[in-house]
Design an enzyme around this catalytic site. Structure first.
Site, PDB file in Angstrom:
ATOM      1  N   LEU A 137       1.020  -0.877  -0.255  1.00 36.77           N
ATOM      2  CA  LEU A 137      -0.322  -0.556  -0.273  1.00 36.77           C
ATOM      3  C   LEU A 137       0.804   1.181  -0.134  1.00 36.77           C
ATOM      4  CD1 LEU A 137      -2.312  -1.275   2.709  1.00 36.77           C
ATOM      5  CD2 LEU A 137      -2.596  -1.194   0.106  1.00 36.77           C
ATOM      6  N   SER A 173       4.097   2.080   1.369  1.00 38.25           N
ATOM      7  CA  SER A 173       4.383   3.074   2.580  1.00 38.25           C
ATOM      8  C   SER A 173       5.731   3.497   2.459  1.00 38.25           C
ATOM      9  CB  SER A 173       4.467   1.682   3.853  1.00 38.25           C
ATOM     10  OG  SER A 173       5.164   0.206   3.522  1.00 38.25           O
ATOM     11  N   GLU A 194      14.110   6.636  -4.681  1.00 34.26           N
ATOM     12  CA  GLU A 194      13.268   4.902  -4.206  1.00 34.26           C
ATOM     13  C   GLU A 194      14.846   4.162  -5.631  1.00 34.26           C
ATOM     14  OE1 GLU A 194      10.740   3.504  -2.742  1.00 34.26           O
ATOM     15  OE2 GLU A 194      10.752   1.317  -3.190  1.00 34.26           O
ATOM     16  N   ASP A 226       3.832   5.631  -7.593  1.00 29.43           N
ATOM     17  CA  ASP A 226       2.834   5.925  -5.604  1.00 29.43           C
ATOM     18  C   ASP A 226       3.501   6.766  -4.881  1.00 29.43           C
ATOM     19  OD1 ASP A 226       2.216   2.822  -6.010  1.00 29.43           O
ATOM     20  OD2 ASP A 226       4.485   1.955  -5.151  1.00 29.43           O
TER      21      ASP A 226
HETATM   22  C1  GLA Z   1       4.947  -0.956  -7.115  1.00 27.31           C
HETATM   23  C2  GLA Z   1       5.566   0.535  -7.963  1.00 27.31           C
HETATM   24  C3  GLA Z   1       4.504   1.221  -9.088  1.00 27.31           C
HETATM   25  C4  GLA Z   1       3.897   0.253 -10.146  1.00 27.31           C
HETATM   26  C5  GLA Z   1       3.392  -0.663  -8.800  1.00 27.31           C
HETATM   27  C6  GLA Z   1       2.231  -1.799  -9.949  1.00 27.31           C
HETATM   28  O1  GLA Z   1       3.614  -0.456  -6.295  1.00 27.31           O
HETATM   29  O2  GLA Z   1       6.250   0.889  -7.082  1.00 27.31           O
HETATM   30  O3  GLA Z   1       5.254   2.091  -9.707  1.00 27.31           O
HETATM   31  O4  GLA Z   1       4.564  -0.085 -11.313  1.00 27.31           O
HETATM   32  O5  GLA Z   1       4.164  -1.851  -8.296  1.00 27.31           O
HETATM   33  O6  GLA Z   1       1.538  -1.509 -10.500  1.00 27.31           O
END
Ligand code: GLA
Length: 393
Positions: free
Chosen positions: A129, A131, A164, A176
């Site tokens: 989710l 984090s 990241e 994200d």
């Molecule tokens: C993770 C990655 C995102 C995306 C999803 C899959 O959450 O951090 O950038 O690629 O997987 O949709």
């Protein structure tokens, strides 16, 4: 300050005990995200549709006069510190997310001041989710503010993604960090990951709720499998590019074009590309349905998305499949799918409000019977992206 007074009081108490000074406190809040549809499309320049949810990381901070960062994590029950002006070394712990962000901030401005901070989270850590994106964004907002670096939210999202990629060494896309920083209450965010143009789309949930199911399955191997999928998509792209140099990414490919070239692919590479191409189309279609307040058809696309992630992209697992299957057997569920990178983590289901209790009861017990794992369920609302709040505001 925080909508949740209990958390604010708890954090203030911890802060006082740990750090003494309680003047000029800065409050930070950063939500997790759930992706409604558009999975594994972001690193292919495609479309995604996440919402920020009220499972969040909360922090209280006080600027220091020197360059030391001292952080106490309530979740890890651990105090960590480092000096921003010294060389920043990775230590394979949660503090690395702050270190990665500071490293990137140093590239765009002068970072002179550290802070004392305490963090506590209602967002389950490492459950898919976001984090980590929430933690990165919270710290990027805080330290850009403390050091008077003017930077837009979009730029902050990109900066957190670089942290990241470069420091944590997870090759994630932009979804994200963007969702954590730019989502709005009651809405989801339709993002074109190529142009970074976005639209805030009202969720029109009326009598429905979003319910997240945490499988409790650790996301082992998730990072390495994620990087493998990225490489497979790159292979698919290079095959298609050989015949057509107009293609810049899988986003420029439609299903007819892909089918015409099927003979050029190994089977698994073809399947990955087919998922990405169809998933992009599903996002575009689902936005239309949502704007027409047609949750039934929106939900059907969520179900197609799950099937595709399971059969073509192969990032689901027995636990996610069982939870989705159980969810779909409940009256009042309009759609259900795995959310995030996969290999464990969470599902998202859209459900009529009055079926929520039955869902938790039945899906919970059948899932536990089938897997031996105890699931958790969170009935969530879509909330605003991360923010910092000064005392008195
Ligand atoms: C993770 C990655 C995102 C995306 C999803 C899959 O959450 O951090 O950038 O690629 O997987 O949709």
């Amino acid at each position: 300050m925080f909508s949740d007074d209990k958390i604010a009081n708890e954090l203030q108490e911890t802060f006082k005990n740990r750090f003494k000074s309680i003047n000029d406190l800065i409050y930070i809040r950063a939500p997790g995200r759930v992706n409604l549809i558009g999975e594994h499309t972001d690193y292919n320049n495609g479309f995604v549709f996440p919402a920020a949810v009220n499972l969040e990381i909360y922090g209280i901070a006080c600027k220091r006069d020197d360059s030391v960062i001292q952080v106490y994590s309530e979740d890890f029950q651990e105090l960590k510190n480092f000096d921003v002006i010294q060389e920043i070394k990775k230590e394979d712990s949660w503090i690395d997310y702050i270190k990665g962000v500071i490293n990137e901030l140093k590239d765009i401005g002068e970072i002179k001041y550290g802070a004392d901070i305490v963090f506590k989270s209602t967002l389950p850590i490492g459950s898919g989710l976001s984090s980590s994106a929430a933690f990165e964004f919270a710290n990027a907002l805080l330290f850009s503010d403390i050091n008077s670096i003017k930077i837009s939210r979009k730029e902050l999202a990109l900066l957190c993604q670089r942290a990241e990629n470069n420091f944590i060494k997870v090759n994630c896309g932009i979804m994200d960090q963007f969702a954590v920083g730019l989502c709005r209450e009651g809405s989801a965010l339709f993002l074109d990951t190529m142009s970074l143009e976005y639209e805030i789309v009202d969720l029109n949930m009326s009598a429905h709720k979003m319910i997240i199911g945490n499988t409790g399955k650790p996301r082992t191997l998730a990072d390495s499998a994620y990087n493998t999928r990225r490489k497979e998509c790159e292979s698919a792209l290079s095959i298609l590019k050989k015949n057509n140099d107009q293609i810049g990414s899988l986003r420029d490919v439609d299903i007819d074009m892909l089918r015409e070239n099927k003979g050029l692919f190994e089977e698994n590479i073809y399947k990955r590309a087919e998922h990405v191409v169809e998933e992009n189309k599903r996002v575009l279609d689902s936005i239309v349905f949502l704007k027409e307040k047609d949750l039934e058809n929106f939900g059907k696309l969520m179900i197609r998305s799950h099937e595709s992630l399971r059969d073509l992209y192969e990032v689901s697992c027995r636990e996610l499949d069982l939870m989705v299957e159980e969810a779909l057997s409940i009256d009042g569920v309009v759609g259900s799918r795995m959310t995030g990178a996969g290999f464990g983590g969470c599902t998202i289901s859209l459900i009529k409000e009055n079926s929520v209790d039955m869902f938790i009861d039945k899906v919970g017990s059948n899932y536990e019977k089938g897997t031996g794992l105890k699931p958790e369920f969170y009935v969530v609302d879509a909330v605003n992206g991360a923010e910092i709040i000064r005392k008195g505001e």
